[in-house]
Design a protein around this motif. Sequence first.
Motif, short mmCIF file in Angstrom:
data_model
loop_
_atom_site.label_atom_id
_atom_site.label_comp_id
_atom_site.label_asym_id
_atom_site.label_seq_id
_atom_site.Cartn_x
_atom_site.Cartn_y
_atom_site.Cartn_z
N ILE A 76 -55.33 -38.34 -109.17
CA ILE A 76 -56.07 -39.13 -108.33
C ILE A 76 -54.96 -39.51 -107.33
O ILE A 76 -55.60 -40.04 -106.27
CB ILE A 76 -56.81 -40.13 -109.01
N GLY A 77 -53.82 -39.40 -107.73
CA GLY A 77 -52.89 -39.58 -106.48
C GLY A 77 -52.93 -38.73 -105.27
O GLY A 77 -52.16 -39.05 -104.30
N VAL A 78 -53.90 -38.23 -105.26
CA VAL A 78 -54.02 -37.23 -103.91
C VAL A 78 -54.73 -38.11 -102.84
O VAL A 78 -54.67 -37.59 -101.66
CB VAL A 78 -54.92 -35.75 -104.26
N ILE A 121 -49.00 -30.04 -98.17
CA ILE A 121 -49.42 -30.95 -99.66
C ILE A 121 -49.08 -30.09 -100.51
O ILE A 121 -49.39 -29.00 -100.77
CB ILE A 121 -50.84 -31.07 -99.52
N ASP A 122 -48.20 -30.66 -101.51
CA ASP A 122 -47.97 -29.89 -102.81
C ASP A 122 -48.76 -30.81 -104.19
O ASP A 122 -48.47 -31.78 -104.36
CB ASP A 122 -46.69 -29.95 -103.25
N TYR A 123 -49.83 -30.22 -104.53
CA TYR A 123 -50.89 -30.88 -105.29
C TYR A 123 -50.90 -30.23 -106.63
O TYR A 123 -51.42 -29.10 -106.91
CB TYR A 123 -52.15 -30.84 -104.60
N SER A 178 -50.35 -26.82 -94.53
CA SER A 178 -50.48 -25.84 -95.60
C SER A 178 -50.65 -26.74 -96.87
O SER A 178 -50.34 -27.76 -97.03
CB SER A 178 -49.07 -25.21 -95.56
N LEU A 179 -51.28 -25.94 -98.10
CA LEU A 179 -51.65 -26.42 -99.16
C LEU A 179 -51.14 -25.78 -100.30
O LEU A 179 -51.47 -24.46 -100.34
CB LEU A 179 -53.07 -26.74 -99.29
N ARG A 180 -50.58 -26.30 -101.22
CA ARG A 180 -49.88 -25.40 -102.43
C ARG A 180 -50.63 -26.26 -103.87
O ARG A 180 -50.31 -27.29 -103.94
CB ARG A 180 -48.48 -25.38 -102.48
#
Length: 256
Positions: A199-201, A226-228, A253-255
């Motif tokens: 939930i820290g996203v 974002i590194d999720y 970009s999203l990882r």
Amino acid sequence: DRLSAREEEIFLATGRVRRPMDDAAVGDGDAIVCRCLGASAGSLKDKIAGGCSTLSSLQSATGCGTVCGGCVPALKSMLGQGEWVPVQVVARGGRQGDDVQAYQLVPDWPLPEPWETGQHIVVSGLIDGHWIARSYTLTAPPAPHAAPEIAVKREPHGLFSRWLLDGDPMLKEVRVGAPRGAAVWTPEILDTVCFVAGIGVTPALAIVRSAVSAHARGGKTFSIHIDYTGRHLASMAFVDELQMAAASLPGLSLRL
């Protein structure tokens, strides 16, 4: 009792009778106001009666409000500097990931000040006769007349999250304080990296939403990564929205 002119105005606008609650009148002297330091309402009232008439002087005397800041709206209310704004809680969309729900907080009157991307807000609910407060990241982009939004994850043993997530949120008594937090994101910050989990996203979500809004207004291109991380994809909230943003916003970009 007759409604005041302001209460009458709120009733005509919203159809609800809402009266500001005074923290000094809620709970007994042993009720804990500052959880970080364990300060009770009675001890704080004694300090106020002894001459602590401002937030800074009360903080200096007790240390309350200097750790997480979650009790600051209550302290200001006890000092007669009311900051609380009653809100109507509206669920936004379905549940996300591991039982995460987004809520819009529609205020009965304007917040004490506008918010900035990355700030949080203290949300207080009346649970069994006591005001219980928690801090949540503001996830909606700042905009004139916009209502703040938060995302709440159910904690199996959590008092506040279970109370808010169960039942009709529009029937619950909820109020909010002023937006807080000095670490903010603005469209002038072009290079941003977010390392988040669970939930820290929500701060990253707030940044992405603000970047998408800014890009739509002015065509500005950002460099955001974002590194999720999560236990498994199905448990990760707001993945679909972030993937859609990464596909449409140049430089994002999203990882996973």
